[in-house]
Design an enzyme around this catalytic site. Structure first.
Site, PDB file in Angstrom:
ATOM      1  N   SER A  38       0.806  -1.223   0.000  1.00  0.00           N
ATOM      2  CA  SER A  38       0.000   0.000   0.000  1.00  0.00           C
ATOM      3  C   SER A  38       0.839   1.274   0.000  1.00  0.00           C
ATOM      4  CB  SER A  38      -0.932   0.012   1.215  1.00  0.00           C
ATOM      5  OG  SER A  38      -0.172  -0.005   2.414  1.00  0.00           O
ATOM      6  N   ASP A 303      -2.794   8.529   7.921  1.00  0.00           N
ATOM      7  CA  ASP A 303      -3.900   7.743   8.472  1.00  0.00           C
ATOM      8  C   ASP A 303      -3.451   6.799   9.587  1.00  0.00           C
ATOM      9  OD1 ASP A 303      -2.417   5.961   7.036  1.00  0.00           O
ATOM     10  OD2 ASP A 303      -4.054   5.223   5.766  1.00  0.00           O
ATOM     11  N   HIS A 306       0.125   5.217   6.803  1.00  0.00           N
ATOM     12  CA  HIS A 306       0.819   5.805   5.650  1.00  0.00           C
ATOM     13  C   HIS A 306       1.090   7.278   5.946  1.00  0.00           C
ATOM     14  CE1 HIS A 306      -1.910   2.555   4.343  1.00  0.00           C
ATOM     15  NE2 HIS A 306      -0.829   2.137   3.729  1.00  0.00           N
TER      16      HIS A 306
END
Ligand SMILES: *[C@@H]1O[C@H](CO)[C@@H](O)[C@H](O)[C@H]1NC(C)=O
Length: 332
Positions: A38, A303, A306
């Site tokens: 991600s 968040d 990240h």
């Protein structure tokens, strides 16, 4: 002792070096092939959709340049959120649950190879490309940490994870890549998700920045083994540029305060709610009622997992300074 003269001299040497680099430039890197999770995924997980029903051929995203008419002309992003370096079977055999959407390095590599088969018909296709082999591996440990495995048990995964990353780097080199960056792991002990999930009563468990020492040491363990694997790989392929991407120290540079992030929110997420780190695993960023901070540029963590674009911008400044001078341009 540094005098004005030696300072002037070193500046000169630096300028000379910079001009040397420019003399052998122009750098003709024209495409990037990105593997990872991600940290680099810009939509593949969503595009691939839920695995199971009917997803015969996932289509990784092209690196788009403006409105390029030819897809993939600037490379391909194969990174998928949640991905691991190791195959899912590694985890299931250790009683760890990994989502069906897991797209391990082996799958991303098979996408890469089939992409090359359909687009590349001579051995020098990758001469002006940069391959980013990660960041990948963080999730391999996350699945262990968040499913209650002991640190010692998870530590035993490191040689496997590093081996899988090195093997993938070897494969892209065998396919013709001449510039490969292999990023290490972040100091995850500074991330809101870890700080919130693994709190310790003893203040000595935290470093001077407020990060969990044990988890940062774990990341360093992975990074040290990864760097050893990179130097063996470098010996195996002396003609290829294989560079370690020092995400660990790039992050520490951002956290150090020298780039201007406010200390009071340095370990808090911008998008999130609750607790000491503005993070709640049950109400994550994106869930209904979870607010986003006024000014994300003031935050390092987006968040809890990240980073913000601003933090990444500073990290890339740190990384480019070290990586770009080593990159081979134009397949010379
Ligand atoms: C991972 O899975 C792929 C595809 O099933 C297989 O080809 C590969 O050998 C496996 N890798 C390891 C390290 O088990």
């Amino acid at each position: 002792m540094p005098t004005a003269t030696t300072k002037a001299l070193s500046l000169l040497v630096l300028l000379f070096f910079v001009s040397l680099v420019h003399a052998t430039d122009p750098c003709l890197i024209n495409s990037i092939y990105q593997f990872g999770d991600s940290i680099a995924d810009t939509g593949n997980l969503i595009r691939n959709g839920p695995i199971g029903a009917s997803t015969p051929s996932p289509k990784p995203l092209p690196q788009r340049k403006h409105h390029a008419t030819v897809f993939f002309s600037n490379g391909v992003n194969f990174a998928v959120a949640g991905s691991t370096a190791l195959n899912s079977s590694f985890f299931t055999s250790r009683n760890l649950h990994v989502p069906a959407t897991n797209t391990p390095l082996s799958t991303q590599l098979s996408w890469f190879k089939s992409h090359l088969r359909s687009t590349c018909h001579n051995p020098s296709c990758l001469k002006q490309s940069l391959v980013m082999m990660g960041e990948i591996g963080g999730n391999d440990y996350n699945y262990g940490f968040f499913q209650g495995k002991s640190t010692e048990e998870i530590r035993s995964y490191i040689p496997h994870v590093v081996g899988a990353i090195a093997a993938a780097a070897r494969e892209v080199i065998r396919a013709g890549a001449v510039n490969v960056v292999v990023p290490g792991n972040f100091p995850v002990g500074c991330f809101p998700i870890y700080l919130t999930s693994f709190p310790v009563n003893d203040p000595k468990a935290y470093d001077d920045k407020g990060c969990l020492i044990r988890l940062n040491e774990f990341a360093m363990d992975h990074n040290n083994q990864l760097q050893e694997a990179i130097s063996s790989l470098q010996k195996e392929f002396p003609g290829v540029v294989i560079v370690y991407g020092d995400y660990y120290n790039a992050f520490q540079y951002v956290l150090s305060g020298s780039v201007g992030f406010d200390k009071s929110v340095a370990l808090k997420s911008c998008c999130g709610i609750g607790g000491g780190y503005n993070y709640d695993g049950k109400r994550q960023c994106g869930a209904v009622g979870v607010p986003v901070c006024q000014n994300p540029d003031k935050f390092i963590s987006w968040d809890g997992v990240h980073l913000t674009q601003k933090a990444y911008r500073f990290m890339s400044k740190f990384l480019n300074y070290k990586i770009l001078p080593q990159i081979k341009c134009g397949g010379a």
